[in-house]
Design a protein around this motif. Structure first.
Motif, PDB file in Angstrom:
ATOM      1  N   PHE A 191      12.738  -4.172  12.520  1.00  0.00           N
ATOM      2  CA  PHE A 191      11.212  -4.507  12.532  1.00  0.00           C
ATOM      3  C   PHE A 191      10.449  -3.611  11.651  1.00  0.00           C
ATOM      4  O   PHE A 191      10.494  -2.359  12.056  1.00  0.00           O
ATOM      5  CB  PHE A 191      10.591  -4.391  13.975  1.00  0.00           C
ATOM      6  CG  PHE A 191      11.097  -5.191  14.953  1.00  0.00           C
ATOM      7  CD1 PHE A 191      10.741  -6.761  14.810  1.00  0.00           C
ATOM      8  CD2 PHE A 191      12.107  -4.895  15.646  1.00  0.00           C
ATOM      9  CE1 PHE A 191      11.330  -7.707  15.462  1.00  0.00           C
ATOM     10  CE2 PHE A 191      12.783  -5.766  16.742  1.00  0.00           C
ATOM     11  CZ  PHE A 191      12.479  -7.122  16.469  1.00  0.00           C
ATOM     12  N   ALA A 192       9.813  -3.754  10.484  1.00  0.00           N
ATOM     13  CA  ALA A 192       9.229  -2.702   9.634  1.00  0.00           C
ATOM     14  C   ALA A 192       8.050  -2.103  10.130  1.00  0.00           C
ATOM     15  O   ALA A 192       7.841  -0.908   9.679  1.00  0.00           O
ATOM     16  CB  ALA A 192       8.936  -3.484   8.278  1.00  0.00           C
ATOM     17  N   VAL A 193       7.581  -2.796  11.014  1.00  0.00           N
ATOM     18  CA  VAL A 193       6.371  -2.003  11.735  1.00  0.00           C
ATOM     19  C   VAL A 193       6.752  -0.517  12.439  1.00  0.00           C
ATOM     20  O   VAL A 193       5.896   0.431  12.413  1.00  0.00           O
ATOM     21  CB  VAL A 193       5.590  -2.824  12.748  1.00  0.00           C
ATOM     22  CG1 VAL A 193       6.424  -3.031  13.910  1.00  0.00           C
ATOM     23  CG2 VAL A 193       4.353  -2.290  13.162  1.00  0.00           C
ATOM     24  N   VAL A 194       8.043  -0.319  12.606  1.00  0.00           N
ATOM     25  CA  VAL A 194       8.309   0.860  13.373  1.00  0.00           C
ATOM     26  C   VAL A 194       8.273   1.935  12.366  1.00  0.00           C
ATOM     27  O   VAL A 194       7.477   2.791  12.684  1.00  0.00           O
ATOM     28  CB  VAL A 194       9.857   0.819  13.881  1.00  0.00           C
ATOM     29  CG1 VAL A 194      10.348   2.225  14.287  1.00  0.00           C
ATOM     30  CG2 VAL A 194       9.867  -0.058  14.868  1.00  0.00           C
ATOM     31  N   THR A 195       9.112   1.821  11.126  1.00  0.00           N
ATOM     32  CA  THR A 195       9.054   2.869   9.943  1.00  0.00           C
ATOM     33  C   THR A 195       7.282   3.077   9.376  1.00  0.00           C
ATOM     34  O   THR A 195       6.870   4.163   9.197  1.00  0.00           O
ATOM     35  CB  THR A 195       9.851   2.522   8.881  1.00  0.00           C
ATOM     36  OG1 THR A 195       9.697   1.333   8.482  1.00  0.00           O
ATOM     37  CG2 THR A 195      11.228   2.804   9.452  1.00  0.00           C
ATOM     38  N   GLU A 196       6.565   1.754   9.406  1.00  0.00           N
ATOM     39  CA  GLU A 196       5.384   1.852   9.214  1.00  0.00           C
ATOM     40  C   GLU A 196       4.383   2.581   9.932  1.00  0.00           C
ATOM     41  O   GLU A 196       3.619   3.557   9.386  1.00  0.00           O
ATOM     42  CB  GLU A 196       4.667   0.534   8.829  1.00  0.00           C
ATOM     43  CG  GLU A 196       5.471  -0.441   7.788  1.00  0.00           C
ATOM     44  CD  GLU A 196       5.063  -1.743   7.872  1.00  0.00           C
ATOM     45  OE1 GLU A 196       4.214  -2.426   8.945  1.00  0.00           O
ATOM     46  OE2 GLU A 196       5.521  -2.712   7.158  1.00  0.00           O
ATOM     47  N   THR A 197       4.397   2.580  11.225  1.00  0.00           N
ATOM     48  CA  THR A 197       3.717   3.350  12.308  1.00  0.00           C
ATOM     49  C   THR A 197       4.358   4.701  11.942  1.00  0.00           C
ATOM     50  O   THR A 197       3.366   5.780  12.193  1.00  0.00           O
ATOM     51  CB  THR A 197       4.277   2.745  13.510  1.00  0.00           C
ATOM     52  OG1 THR A 197       4.036   1.340  13.777  1.00  0.00           O
ATOM     53  CG2 THR A 197       3.440   3.800  14.711  1.00  0.00           C
TER      54      THR A 197
END
Length: 328
Positions: free
Chosen positions: A37-43
């Motif tokens: 899930f890209a949102v993890v590193t984005e966060t």
């Protein structure tokens, strides 16, 4: 999901989300979720830009992870990354949010009361102030098991009379599980008394004695930063640590966050409040499963789920959608 949509979706559920505090961190946390899930590193990138250093590197390498000023923003960011994954996958919005100690800030971010950027800056400062409030080695914390709350308080008061500082109940985590904090010599004395009274005492590997009067100087400085931070009432109710209650205005919310530094975490009462409101399912949104395991001991809770791996996340998503009648 907007704050209004979250609020509307949460009203009909029997689920609460719990956000863990310091001690739940571990090297490499969320690595598996980040691959999917890209949102993890984005966060983590969003939070790192706010504080000015690489939180993902600390989480994955372990370099400085157990320094309080780093632990707090890393853990908060990890919890919010998992919260965003949950929502992105169609997980239901919970009826209530609660966080243990530091986790209260994660709950407030999830409830749209504080932005992630402001929250990580706040808890980074909170960690610095806590670390500097008590010289290294002079404070300590210990878990007291097998004694009731009144007995733990009594043992603390007995050694406090000696006039060598103070030791207090810091976290009421569950029936028969209280964490104490204060001057190291007095914590050691209560640990010895605990064993003499048939209980068990475990020293905790922390550098800061949280939630006791030794933190009052830190709280005074922290209150100034809180006053300068934009805060709203959350879109999903957040049960606060110091009183196991939901703030009805922002001033009360700020006061409780300040007091949380030097007053006890009322987790046992928080869990009772959730049960009294008809909550049946709990999700621990952060690394590990400490809070989920505590919740499993509660009489009215049908299921408690950790979600810190992909399989755990998927299990919780499906089980709660079924339990809440969202899917057959």
């Amino acid at each position: 999901m907007s704050a209004k949509q979250l609020e509307q979706a949460a009203q009909a559920t029997k689920t609460a989300f719990l956000f863990p505090g310091q001690g739940s961190q571990k090297v490499g946390m969320l690595a598996e979720l980040a691959e999917q899930f890209a949102v993890v590193t984005e966060t983590f990138t969003e939070a790192s830009e706010a504080v000015g250093f690489d939180l993902w590197h600390i989480a994955q390498s372990g370099e400085g992870l157990n320094q309080t000023e780093n632990t707090q923003p890393v853990l908060l960011t990890a919890s919010i990354a998992m919260w965003r994954v949950w929502l992105n996958l169609g997980g239901i919005a919970p009826k209530y949010l609660a966080g243990h100690s530091l986790g209260e800030y994660s709950a407030l971010v999830a409830g749209n009361a504080i932005s992630l950027a402001d929250a990580v800056k706040l808890v980074h400062l909170r960690g610095q102030l806590m670390q500097s409030a008590v010289p290294q080695g002079q404070g300590a914390m210990a878990a007291i098991l097998g004694l009731d709350d009144a007995k733990v308080i009594e043992l603390c008061e007995q050694v406090n009379i000696q006039g060598r500082g103070s030791v207090e109940a810091a976290n009421y985590n569950a029936q028969g599980q209280v964490v104490i904090a204060g001057d190291k010599t007095l914590v050691d004395a209560v640990m010895e008394s605990t064993k003499e009274n048939g209980g068990k005492a475990i020293a905790l590997p922390v550098s800061v004695p949280s939630h006791c009067s030794l933190m009052k100087p830190a709280a005074e400085q922290f209150a100034q930063a809180l006053e300068q931070t934009a805060i709203e009432l959350p879109s999903i109710p957040v049960i606060q640590n110091v009183n196991a209650a939901i703030a009805t205005d922002v001033a009360t919310l700020r006061q409780a966050l300040t007091a949380q530094l030097y007053q006890s975490v009322q987790w046992t009462k928080t869990m009772q409040y959730l049960q009294d409101q008809g909550i049946q399912y709990m999700v621990e949104c952060g690394p590990g499963n400490v809070l989920a395991n505590l919740a499993k001991r509660l009489p009215n809770i049908e299921k408690a789920f950790p979600i810190d791996t992909q399989s755990r996340m998927e299990d919780a998503l499906n089980a709660i959608l079924v339990a809440e009648g969202k899917i057959a």
